[in-house]
Scaffold this motif. Structure first.
Motif, PDB file in Angstrom:
ATOM      1  N   GLY A   1       0.811  -1.208   0.000  1.00  0.00           N
ATOM      2  CA  GLY A   1       0.000   0.000   0.000  1.00  0.00           C
ATOM      3  C   GLY A   1       0.843   1.256   0.000  1.00  0.00           C
ATOM      4  N   TRP A   2       1.924   1.243   0.766  1.00  0.00           N
ATOM      5  CA  TRP A   2       2.873   2.363   0.806  1.00  0.00           C
ATOM      6  C   TRP A   2       3.422   2.634  -0.593  1.00  0.00           C
ATOM      7  CZ3 TRP A   2       5.453   5.714   4.280  1.00  0.00           C
ATOM      8  CH2 TRP A   2       6.707   6.151   3.890  1.00  0.00           C
ATOM      9  N   ASN A   3       3.878   1.577  -1.269  1.00  0.00           N
ATOM     10  CA  ASN A   3       4.478   1.743  -2.588  1.00  0.00           C
ATOM     11  C   ASN A   3       3.476   2.218  -3.636  1.00  0.00           C
ATOM     12  OD1 ASN A   3       6.938   0.902  -1.609  1.00  0.00           O
ATOM     13  ND2 ASN A   3       7.257  -0.633  -3.189  1.00  0.00           N
ATOM     14  N   LEU A   4       2.291   1.627  -3.662  1.00  0.00           N
ATOM     15  CA  LEU A   4       1.304   1.991  -4.674  1.00  0.00           C
ATOM     16  C   LEU A   4       0.818   3.427  -4.506  1.00  0.00           C
ATOM     17  CD1 LEU A   4      -0.774  -1.313  -4.842  1.00  0.00           C
ATOM     18  CD2 LEU A   4       0.659  -0.350  -6.659  1.00  0.00           C
ATOM     19  N   ALA A   5       0.632   3.853  -3.253  1.00  0.00           N
ATOM     20  CA  ALA A   5       0.189   5.220  -3.008  1.00  0.00           C
ATOM     21  C   ALA A   5       1.258   6.233  -3.415  1.00  0.00           C
ATOM     22  CB  ALA A   5      -0.173   5.398  -1.533  1.00  0.00           C
ATOM     23  N   MET A   6       2.513   5.944  -3.090  1.00  0.00           N
ATOM     24  CA  MET A   6       3.591   6.853  -3.475  1.00  0.00           C
ATOM     25  C   MET A   6       3.763   6.884  -4.988  1.00  0.00           C
ATOM     26  SD  MET A   6       6.403   6.041  -0.507  1.00  0.00           S
ATOM     27  CE  MET A   6       7.507   7.317  -1.015  1.00  0.00           C
ATOM     28  N   THR A   7       3.552   5.749  -5.642  1.00  0.00           N
ATOM     29  CA  THR A   7       3.642   5.715  -7.095  1.00  0.00           C
ATOM     30  C   THR A   7       2.592   6.623  -7.723  1.00  0.00           C
ATOM     31  OG1 THR A   7       4.467   3.444  -7.039  1.00  0.00           O
ATOM     32  CG2 THR A   7       3.555   4.215  -9.110  1.00  0.00           C
ATOM     33  N   GLY A   8       1.391   6.632  -7.147  1.00  0.00           N
ATOM     34  CA  GLY A   8       0.351   7.522  -7.641  1.00  0.00           C
ATOM     35  C   GLY A   8       0.769   8.983  -7.577  1.00  0.00           C
ATOM     36  N   VAL A   9       1.406   9.377  -6.475  1.00  0.00           N
ATOM     37  CA  VAL A   9       1.879  10.761  -6.337  1.00  0.00           C
ATOM     38  C   VAL A   9       2.900  11.091  -7.426  1.00  0.00           C
ATOM     39  CG1 VAL A   9       3.081  12.382  -4.829  1.00  0.00           C
ATOM     40  CG2 VAL A   9       1.456  10.751  -3.852  1.00  0.00           C
ATOM     41  N   MET A  10       3.836  10.178  -7.672  1.00  0.00           N
ATOM     42  CA  MET A  10       4.877  10.418  -8.678  1.00  0.00           C
ATOM     43  C   MET A  10       4.289  10.555 -10.072  1.00  0.00           C
ATOM     44  SD  MET A  10       7.742   7.680  -7.425  1.00  0.00           S
ATOM     45  CE  MET A  10       8.103   7.466  -5.678  1.00  0.00           C
ATOM     46  N   LEU A  11       3.400   9.637 -10.440  1.00  0.00           N
ATOM     47  CA  LEU A  11       2.826   9.664 -11.780  1.00  0.00           C
ATOM     48  C   LEU A  11       1.937  10.889 -11.986  1.00  0.00           C
ATOM     49  CD1 LEU A  11       1.948   5.877 -12.238  1.00  0.00           C
ATOM     50  CD2 LEU A  11       3.875   7.133 -13.215  1.00  0.00           C
ATOM     51  N   GLN A  12       1.219  11.298 -10.955  1.00  0.00           N
ATOM     52  CA  GLN A  12       0.382  12.482 -11.065  1.00  0.00           C
ATOM     53  C   GLN A  12       1.222  13.737 -11.255  1.00  0.00           C
ATOM     54  OE1 GLN A  12      -2.108  12.304  -7.536  1.00  0.00           O
ATOM     55  NE2 GLN A  12      -2.771  10.247  -8.112  1.00  0.00           N
TER      56      GLN A  12
ATOM     57  N   GLU B   1      -2.444   6.916 -12.225  1.00  0.00           N
ATOM     58  CA  GLU B   1      -1.996   5.890 -11.284  1.00  0.00           C
ATOM     59  C   GLU B   1      -1.614   4.647 -12.070  1.00  0.00           C
ATOM     60  OE1 GLU B   1      -3.951   3.212  -9.196  1.00  0.00           O
ATOM     61  OE2 GLU B   1      -5.173   2.812 -10.942  1.00  0.00           O
ATOM     62  N   PRO B   2      -0.859   3.706 -11.471  1.00  0.00           N
ATOM     63  CA  PRO B   2      -0.336   2.556 -12.235  1.00  0.00           C
ATOM     64  C   PRO B   2      -1.411   1.753 -12.959  1.00  0.00           C
ATOM     65  CG  PRO B   2       0.681   2.651 -10.073  1.00  0.00           C
ATOM     66  CD  PRO B   2      -0.392   3.691 -10.081  1.00  0.00           C
ATOM     67  N   GLY B   3      -2.591   1.609 -12.347  1.00  0.00           N
ATOM     68  CA  GLY B   3      -3.644   0.834 -12.976  1.00  0.00           C
ATOM     69  C   GLY B   3      -4.180   1.481 -14.234  1.00  0.00           C
ATOM     70  N   LEU B   4      -4.368   2.788 -14.214  1.00  0.00           N
ATOM     71  CA  LEU B   4      -4.935   3.484 -15.368  1.00  0.00           C
ATOM     72  C   LEU B   4      -3.927   3.659 -16.502  1.00  0.00           C
ATOM     73  CD1 LEU B   4      -7.143   6.283 -13.740  1.00  0.00           C
ATOM     74  CD2 LEU B   4      -7.892   4.184 -14.847  1.00  0.00           C
ATOM     75  N   LEU B   5      -2.651   3.705 -16.182  1.00  0.00           N
ATOM     76  CA  LEU B   5      -1.627   3.883 -17.213  1.00  0.00           C
ATOM     77  C   LEU B   5      -1.127   2.569 -17.786  1.00  0.00           C
ATOM     78  CD1 LEU B   5       0.492   6.817 -15.741  1.00  0.00           C
ATOM     79  CD2 LEU B   5      -1.338   6.907 -17.434  1.00  0.00           C
ATOM     80  N   GLY B   6      -1.657   1.441 -17.319  1.00  0.00           N
ATOM     81  CA  GLY B   6      -1.280   0.152 -17.881  1.00  0.00           C
ATOM     82  C   GLY B   6      -0.061  -0.492 -17.256  1.00  0.00           C
ATOM     83  N   LEU B   7       0.566   0.172 -16.283  1.00  0.00           N
ATOM     84  CA  LEU B   7       1.772  -0.392 -15.674  1.00  0.00           C
ATOM     85  C   LEU B   7       1.463  -1.678 -14.909  1.00  0.00           C
ATOM     86  CD1 LEU B   7       3.478   2.866 -14.318  1.00  0.00           C
ATOM     87  CD2 LEU B   7       3.773   1.746 -16.524  1.00  0.00           C
ATOM     88  N   SER B   8       0.339  -1.703 -14.205  1.00  0.00           N
ATOM     89  CA  SER B   8      -0.024  -2.896 -13.441  1.00  0.00           C
ATOM     90  C   SER B   8      -0.313  -4.073 -14.365  1.00  0.00           C
ATOM     91  CB  SER B   8      -1.247  -2.614 -12.556  1.00  0.00           C
ATOM     92  OG  SER B   8      -0.963  -1.622 -11.592  1.00  0.00           O
ATOM     93  N   GLN B   9      -1.045  -3.813 -15.447  1.00  0.00           N
ATOM     94  CA  GLN B   9      -1.351  -4.889 -16.392  1.00  0.00           C
ATOM     95  C   GLN B   9      -0.093  -5.399 -17.078  1.00  0.00           C
ATOM     96  OE1 GLN B   9      -4.150  -6.448 -16.855  1.00  0.00           O
ATOM     97  NE2 GLN B   9      -5.493  -5.162 -15.617  1.00  0.00           N
ATOM     98  N   GLY B  10       0.862  -4.511 -17.343  1.00  0.00           N
ATOM     99  CA  GLY B  10       2.128  -4.944 -17.928  1.00  0.00           C
ATOM    100  C   GLY B  10       2.902  -5.855 -16.993  1.00  0.00           C
ATOM    101  N   ALA B  11       2.926  -5.494 -15.717  1.00  0.00           N
ATOM    102  CA  ALA B  11       3.583  -6.356 -14.731  1.00  0.00           C
ATOM    103  C   ALA B  11       2.874  -7.701 -14.622  1.00  0.00           C
ATOM    104  CB  ALA B  11       3.600  -5.653 -13.374  1.00  0.00           C
TER     105      ALA B  11
END
Length: 349
Positions: free
Chosen positions: A84-95, A104-114
């Motif tokens: 949760g810590w990592n995913l939330a911080m990733t959202g801040v960076m991408l925004q 956020e990683p889910g909307l940009l396709g990063l999660s699906q790529g992983a």
């Protein structure tokens, strides 16, 4: 030496050497940490095996209780909090780098790529070591980030265009993952299906130890890139005018975001919406930026995930409730309430 002072905007802040931290950030940090401790304590006590408080404090546990606390619940809590810590911080960076408040990683396709590379690896080598799954996830997330950059173009500053291209990639990759799931070996199909919905049921000491080095990279990374994020939030042109080396820091921030989100996906599966929810919750109650927003969003993300996991375990019967669904049940009403409060505040100015 610590001392209380005031910023140029008149807000109280705490100075520790050359570091100035807003007092509101320290209060918010303390509140979030207390909430995390309380939820962790409740999670350790409740479940199919009940643990009395005095038995836990005095370390007078039976063999079954000892197994439940140290081998099941504690690794699950730690893994969920770190993810949760990592995913939330990733959202801040991408925004910040996309100039879009809902990136956020889910909307940009990063999660699906992983997920795609993890599924391929599981199909080809079902008995692969857990320590190699984060590497496969990083390769997939990094590949999607590279494709996204190539499709959007280096000169694009429109956050909507980046988001729409990411959603298109996410849709295509989601379809590919659905097809690959049909060819997953039967012995792993159930666990993969549960993981696709977001789950901590595979959490153990071994999985935690294999992921811990990757997850802990977020702390020094946040400290290093926090100042850059503060400038990006002013806009790319203003950041350049302030001396920000965009051609260096933008790829660096993207690499850190891809690594953090991909490792979290390999641990708990694709938990969507958390990268949007946690930063916006923090932004409503404590509107700060830079490093402060990063660590507060990370704490909020950890709190949301372990709270959703507690709800998952308490509501579970014969059919387990996916962690992603529990997070949506908890988070979406909070998000809708905050959006409504913001709209009400804007119309009454």
């Amino acid at each position: 030496m610590m001392r209380l002072s005031y910023s140029t905007s008149g807000r109280p802040q705490c100075e520790i050497g050359t570091l100035a931290i807003p007092l509101s950030a320290l209060v918010a940090t303390a509140i979030l940490i207390i909430c995390i401790i309380v939820v962790c304590g409740v999670s350790l006590l409740l479940g199919s095996t009940y643990i009395p408080v005095d038995s836990l404090l005095k370390n007078q546990l039976t063999e079954a209780q000892n197994f439940a606390v140290w081998d099941v619940r504690l690794p699950r809590l730690l893994l969920g909090a770190l993810a949760g810590w990592n995913l939330a911080m990733t959202g801040v960076m991408l925004q910040a780098i996309s100039r879009n408040p809902i990136a956020e990683p889910g909307l940009l396709g990063l999660s699906q790529g992983a997920m795609l590379t993890i599924l391929i690896v599981l199909i080809l080598t079902p008995n692969i070591s857990l320590s190699l799954l984060p590497v496969a996830a990083i390769v997939g997330g990094g590949g999607v980030a590279f494709i996204l950059i190539a499709l959007v173009g280096k000169g694009t500053k429109n956050g909507i265009e980046i988001l729409l291209m990411g959603i298109a990639l996410d849709t295509v990759l989601s379809s590919l993952n659905g097809v690959l799931l049909l060819y997953t070996p039967p012995e792993t199909s159930y666990s993969v299906t549960a993981w696709l919905s977001g789950s901590l049921f595979q959490a153990s000491k071994e999985s935690l130890l294999s992921l811990l080095p990757w997850l802990l990279l977020s702390l020094p990374a946040a400290m290093l890139i926090g100042r850059s994020l503060n400038r990006y939030e002013l806009g790319e042109d203003m950041a350049s005018a302030l001396g920000e080396p965009i051609h260096i820091t933008r790829p660096l921030i993207l690499i850190v975001a891809v690594t953090m989100s991909s490792v979290a996906v390999s641990a708990v599966g694709p938990i969507t919406f958390l990268g949007i929810l946690a930063p916006h919750l923090i932004g409503h109650f404590c509107p700060l930026s830079g490093r402060v927003r990063l660590w507060l969003s990370g704490l909020m993300g950890a709190l949301l995930v372990i709270s959703a996991d507690l709800m998952t375990r308490l509501l579970s019967s014969d059919t387990p409730v996916p962690l992603g669904l529990s997070l949506i049940i908890i988070g979406v009403p909070m998000f809708m309430m905050i959006c409504r409060l913001r709209a009400h505040k804007a119309t009454h100015r």
